[in-house]
Scaffold this motif. Structure first.
Motif, mmCIF file in Angstrom:
data_model
loop_
_atom_site.group_PDB
_atom_site.id
_atom_site.type_symbol
_atom_site.label_atom_id
_atom_site.label_comp_id
_atom_site.label_asym_id
_atom_site.label_seq_id
_atom_site.Cartn_x
_atom_site.Cartn_y
_atom_site.Cartn_z
ATOM 1 N N ALA A 71 61.104 47.406 -5.555
ATOM 2 C CA ALA A 71 61.251 46.535 -4.385
ATOM 3 C C ALA A 71 62.364 47.052 -3.471
ATOM 4 C CB ALA A 71 61.525 45.103 -4.821
ATOM 5 N N GLU A 72 63.470 47.508 -4.080
ATOM 6 C CA GLU A 72 64.595 48.049 -3.295
ATOM 7 C C GLU A 72 64.161 49.305 -2.528
ATOM 8 O OE1 GLU A 72 67.986 47.207 -3.380
ATOM 9 O OE2 GLU A 72 67.918 45.565 -4.827
ATOM 10 N N GLN A 73 63.461 50.180 -3.237
ATOM 11 C CA GLN A 73 63.016 51.446 -2.608
ATOM 12 C C GLN A 73 62.058 51.173 -1.450
ATOM 13 O OE1 GLN A 73 60.982 53.935 -5.397
ATOM 14 N NE2 GLN A 73 62.778 54.116 -6.714
ATOM 15 N N ALA A 74 61.077 50.295 -1.722
ATOM 16 C CA ALA A 74 60.067 50.006 -0.696
ATOM 17 C C ALA A 74 60.723 49.341 0.511
ATOM 18 C CB ALA A 74 58.971 49.114 -1.277
ATOM 19 N N ALA B 50 63.803 49.670 1.534
ATOM 20 C CA ALA B 50 64.579 50.659 2.296
ATOM 21 C C ALA B 50 63.639 51.472 3.190
ATOM 22 C CB ALA B 50 65.333 51.566 1.333
ATOM 23 N N MET B 51 62.455 51.803 2.661
ATOM 24 C CA MET B 51 61.494 52.612 3.420
ATOM 25 C C MET B 51 60.932 51.822 4.618
ATOM 26 S SD MET B 51 58.872 54.823 1.084
ATOM 27 C CE MET B 51 57.634 53.591 1.094
ATOM 28 N N LEU B 52 60.718 50.504 4.393
ATOM 29 C CA LEU B 52 60.061 49.691 5.424
ATOM 30 C C LEU B 52 61.061 48.969 6.325
ATOM 31 C CD1 LEU B 52 57.218 48.135 3.206
ATOM 32 C CD2 LEU B 52 56.922 49.829 5.024
ATOM 33 N N GLY B 53 62.352 49.032 5.965
ATOM 34 C CA GLY B 53 63.366 48.335 6.774
ATOM 35 C C GLY B 53 63.245 46.828 6.663
ATOM 36 N N ILE B 54 62.985 46.329 5.442
ATOM 37 C CA ILE B 54 62.885 44.877 5.221
ATOM 38 C C ILE B 54 63.798 44.484 4.057
ATOM 39 C CG2 ILE B 54 60.504 44.616 6.084
ATOM 40 C CD1 ILE B 54 59.600 44.739 3.088
ATOM 41 N N GLU B 55 63.931 43.164 3.820
ATOM 42 C CA GLU B 55 64.660 42.680 2.644
ATOM 43 C C GLU B 55 63.813 42.955 1.404
ATOM 44 O OE1 GLU B 55 67.715 41.055 2.174
ATOM 45 O OE2 GLU B 55 67.917 42.002 4.151
ATOM 46 N N PRO B 56 64.422 43.315 0.272
ATOM 47 C CA PRO B 56 63.619 43.561 -0.928
ATOM 48 C C PRO B 56 62.824 42.309 -1.335
ATOM 49 C CG PRO B 56 65.892 44.238 -1.269
ATOM 50 C CD PRO B 56 65.849 43.554 0.057
ATOM 51 N N PRO B 57 61.507 42.431 -1.495
ATOM 52 C CA PRO B 57 60.724 41.258 -1.889
ATOM 53 C C PRO B 57 60.973 40.883 -3.352
ATOM 54 C CG PRO B 57 59.308 43.213 -1.683
ATOM 55 C CD PRO B 57 60.686 43.638 -1.279
ATOM 56 N N GLU B 58 60.830 39.600 -3.662
ATOM 57 C CA GLU B 58 60.983 39.101 -5.041
ATOM 58 C C GLU B 58 59.729 39.449 -5.838
ATOM 59 O OE1 GLU B 58 62.925 37.067 -7.369
ATOM 60 O OE2 GLU B 58 64.272 38.120 -5.996
ATOM 61 N N PRO B 59 59.859 40.017 -7.033
ATOM 62 C CA PRO B 59 58.673 40.227 -7.867
ATOM 63 C C PRO B 59 57.990 38.894 -8.176
ATOM 64 C CG PRO B 59 60.554 41.428 -8.759
ATOM 65 C CD PRO B 59 61.082 40.574 -7.643
ATOM 66 N N ARG B 60 56.673 38.884 -8.072
ATOM 67 C CA ARG B 60 55.929 37.653 -8.363
ATOM 68 C C ARG B 60 55.383 37.718 -9.791
ATOM 69 N NH1 ARG B 60 52.422 37.728 -2.725
ATOM 70 N NH2 ARG B 60 54.213 38.109 -1.366
ATOM 71 N N ALA B 61 55.148 36.545 -10.371
ATOM 72 C CA ALA B 61 54.669 36.504 -11.763
ATOM 73 C C ALA B 61 53.236 37.011 -11.840
ATOM 74 C CB ALA B 61 54.739 35.079 -12.291
ATOM 75 N N GLN B 62 52.943 37.789 -12.880
ATOM 76 C CA GLN B 62 51.576 38.282 -13.076
ATOM 77 C C GLN B 62 50.661 37.130 -13.501
ATOM 78 O OE1 GLN B 62 50.346 42.076 -14.799
ATOM 79 N NE2 GLN B 62 52.338 42.095 -15.767
ATOM 80 N N PRO B 63 49.362 37.182 -13.148
ATOM 81 C CA PRO B 63 48.444 36.147 -13.644
ATOM 82 C C PRO B 63 48.235 36.326 -15.147
ATOM 83 C CG PRO B 63 47.225 37.908 -12.564
ATOM 84 C CD PRO B 63 48.675 38.221 -12.375
#
Ligand SMILES: Cc1cc2nc3c(=O)[nH]c(=O)nc-3n(C[C@H](O)[C@H](O)[C@H](O)COP(=O)(O)OP(=O)(O)OC[C@H]3O[C@@H](n4cnc5c(N)ncnc54)[C@H](O)[C@@H]3O)c2cc1C
Length: 536
Positions: free
Chosen positions: A27-30, A32-45
């Motif tokens: 999430a941190e890497q993505a 940084a690449m997209l210039g956004i806040e790191p998204p929160e991982p969501r729970a798997q189904p």
């Protein structure tokens, strides 16, 4: 030992899905690449929590010895592996599950399935490895004339039945996956050498039905080139072509089976051309300051008659994402292979052509004569590592709400500059509109021909929770319109399925659509085979 399980909503093995810490790092890497806040991982189904629609129909006694309505199997046969399939699966949406899964163990059992479906008006969806990225294995949408659907899984037919060493060909059942058929061929000292990125899970029947593209950049790029004859069961009888190295006897039956996407019959086996495993290999990574110069170099190599096994051009974004180069260079990965002769002269000539267009090869070529990979280090090694990791990465990104997908095409060299520009503009504009911010677009050539390249694009953009499917559809639509308007094809090797139908309809000549409809009516009079794919 607990058997290894597949991720029921995403790509590959369940144990390869990253843990919480791994997803946070991604999430941190993505971000940084997209210039956004790191998204929160969501729970798997969770598989146990999936609510499936009740089946419209149960397996009749004649099919019950090899059919099941077990929820886990209905779930694993609902979608393919397109971006939108992963999003729906991650959201726990398996609303289009087949009513049951039939897994015939013989052609006789398969004929029983097709006979019963024809009689009852039940849709029969051929299913190989389920790796379709174009919605090729899902049942017709609600409201279609098919109230019930059966997924016809070829997985029990997975054997290499015969090898003809003299003609270098093998008879292989359609449900054999890449590893299954390669292991069996290796016992005879042969290989098919057809390696799509989905190799681990996709099947020979699926490759033929979708005209899959392997890794080889020139010469034998599609499975078409490796097929000697095809055997297909249709509701009207057996479609078996003759084993021939070549023939001029009218339109080829194999050409109609290739790319038929399950609408004309179920492929049960094929004779395919095999070869000894290569002994000699040569590879090199060539760096270019300008992408245009690299494109010119690739064109010159494609037109030189050298036929490299790999001729993969990465644009600067692609080279950066795959950790091949981070300085804005475009990188050309070249490789030659042979079971017969050393390749010093071939790689030498290809490097001379590349250097004539400004390319440099700081590490020099790597040559081997022991059958091992030449390019396991340097640029080629970095590329190989991330190539097989990419599908797992896409699955992990979906769980973070990030849109990540690919699309591919082919066009003639004269059209490429305009196409590349139009695709760039259309995709960036669509991402800005749909996602409200910038995204990433990368390009590589997966295959090259004397008359044109097959460009493959990857886009990554921030998704909005719950709106990802619409956002993705907007970008996909913009990209597809750009391809068609520049005279390119809607797909070089991913096939048509339900996803590409609108653009495929524009691409093909109208009388050909009539001919295809007539062919289907002749071999599948009840119209039960994969309804809605290729034609209505
Ligand atoms: C991560 C990833 C990477 C991929 N890389 C590549 C790549 O490098 N090159 C490439 O070409 N594609 C690639 N694909 C797309 C996909 O793997 C191919 O289309 C592949 O050929 C599908 O094979 P399958 O056995 O999984 O078929 P399925 O997905 O099960 O089916 C695909 C289509 O073929 C029909 N079908 C399947 N088996 C039969 C049969 N025996 N008889 C009649 N019809 C049948 C189905 O009804 C469906 O329409 C990739 C997909 C993913 C998810």
């Amino acid at each position: 030992v607990t058997p290894r399980t597949r991720n029921f909503w995403g790509w590959g093995w369940a144990d390869r899905f990253p843990d919480e810490e791994g997803r946070r790092a991604l999430a941190e890497q993505a971000a940084a690449m997209l210039g956004i806040e790191p998204p929160e991982p969501r729970a798997q189904p969770r598989l146990e929590s999936i609510a499936l629609p009740g089946p419209a129909i149960a397996p009749p006694a004649s099919l019950s010895p090899f059919s099941t309505g077990a929820p886990a199997l209905r779930i694993s046969h609902t979608w393919g592996k397109a971006y939108r399939d992963l999003v729906r699966g991650f959201a726990g949406d398996f609303s289009r599950a087949p009513d049951f899964v039939a897994r015939p163990r013989s052609e006789e059992e398969l004929e029983r399935v097709l006979g019963w479906c024809s009689q009852q008006g039940v849709a029969a969806i051929p299913f190989g490895g389920g790796t379709s990225v174009v919605s090729g294995v899902e049942r017709p949408p609600p409201g279609s004339r098919f109230a019930a659907a059966v997924s016809v899984d070829l997985g029990a037919l997975d054997k290499v039945l015969e090898v003809d060493p003299l003609s270098r060909a093998a008879r292989i059942q359609a449900g054999a996956t890449g590893p299954a058929l390669e292991t069996q061929l290796a016992a005879h000292g042969f290989t098919l050498r057809h390696y799509p990125q989905s190799f681990e899970f996709s099947t020979l029947g699926g490759w033929i039905a979708t005209r899959a593209g392997g890794h080889f950049a020139t010469l034998y790029t599609h499975i078409d080139d490796l097929v000697e004859s095809v055997r297909m069961i249709t509701p009207s009888g057996v479609w078996q072509s003759r084993r021939l190295p070549a023939s001029g006897a009218g339109p080829s039956p194999d050409r109609l089976a290739l790319g038929s996407e399950g609408i004309l019959g179920v492929i049960t086996e094929a004779w395919v051309r095999v070869q000894p495993r290569p002994r000699y290999r040569a590879s090199a990574g060539v760096f270019f300051e300008a992408f245009d110069a690299a494109v010119d170099a690739v064109r010159a190599i494609a037109q030189s008659g050298l036929h490299p096994a790999n001729c993969r051009l990465l644009d600067p974004q692609e080279a950066r994402m795959n950790q091949v180069a981070g300085d804005g260079s475009s990188v050309l990965l070249l490789a030659f292979e042979s079971g017969d002769h050393a390749l010093d002269a071939w790689i030498g000539r290809a490097l001379a052509i590349a250097s004539g267009h400004g390319g440099t090869c700081p590490e020099g070529p790597v040559l081997r004569d022991d059958g091992l990979q030449a390019g396991s280090t340097g640029a080629a090694g970095s590329w190989r590592g991330s190539f097989f990791e990419a599908p797992y990465l896409q699955t992990a990104l979906v769980s973070l709400g990030i849109i990540a997908d690919t699309f591919e095409t082919a066009c003639t060299w004269d059209r490429f500059p305009r196409l590349h520009q139009a695709v760039g503009e259309a995709v960036h504009e669509a991402i800005r509109r749909a996602c409200g911010s910038g995204g990433i677009l990368a390009c590589r050539f997966t295959h090259v021909y004397p008359d044109g390249p097959a460009p493959y694009y990857t886009f990554v953009a921030p998704g909005k929770r719950g709106a990802e499917l619409e956002q993705h559809a907007a970008v996909k639509r913009a990209a597809s319109e750009a391809l068609l308007s520049c005279g390119a094809t809607i797909t070089h090797h991913h096939a048509v399925g339900r996803l590409h139908r609108p653009w495929y309809d524009q691409e093909r000549p109208p009388p050909f659509a009539l001919a295809l409809r007539a062919a289907k009516a002749a071999v599948d009079p009840a119209g039960i085979l994969n309804p809605g794919i290729l034609i209505d």
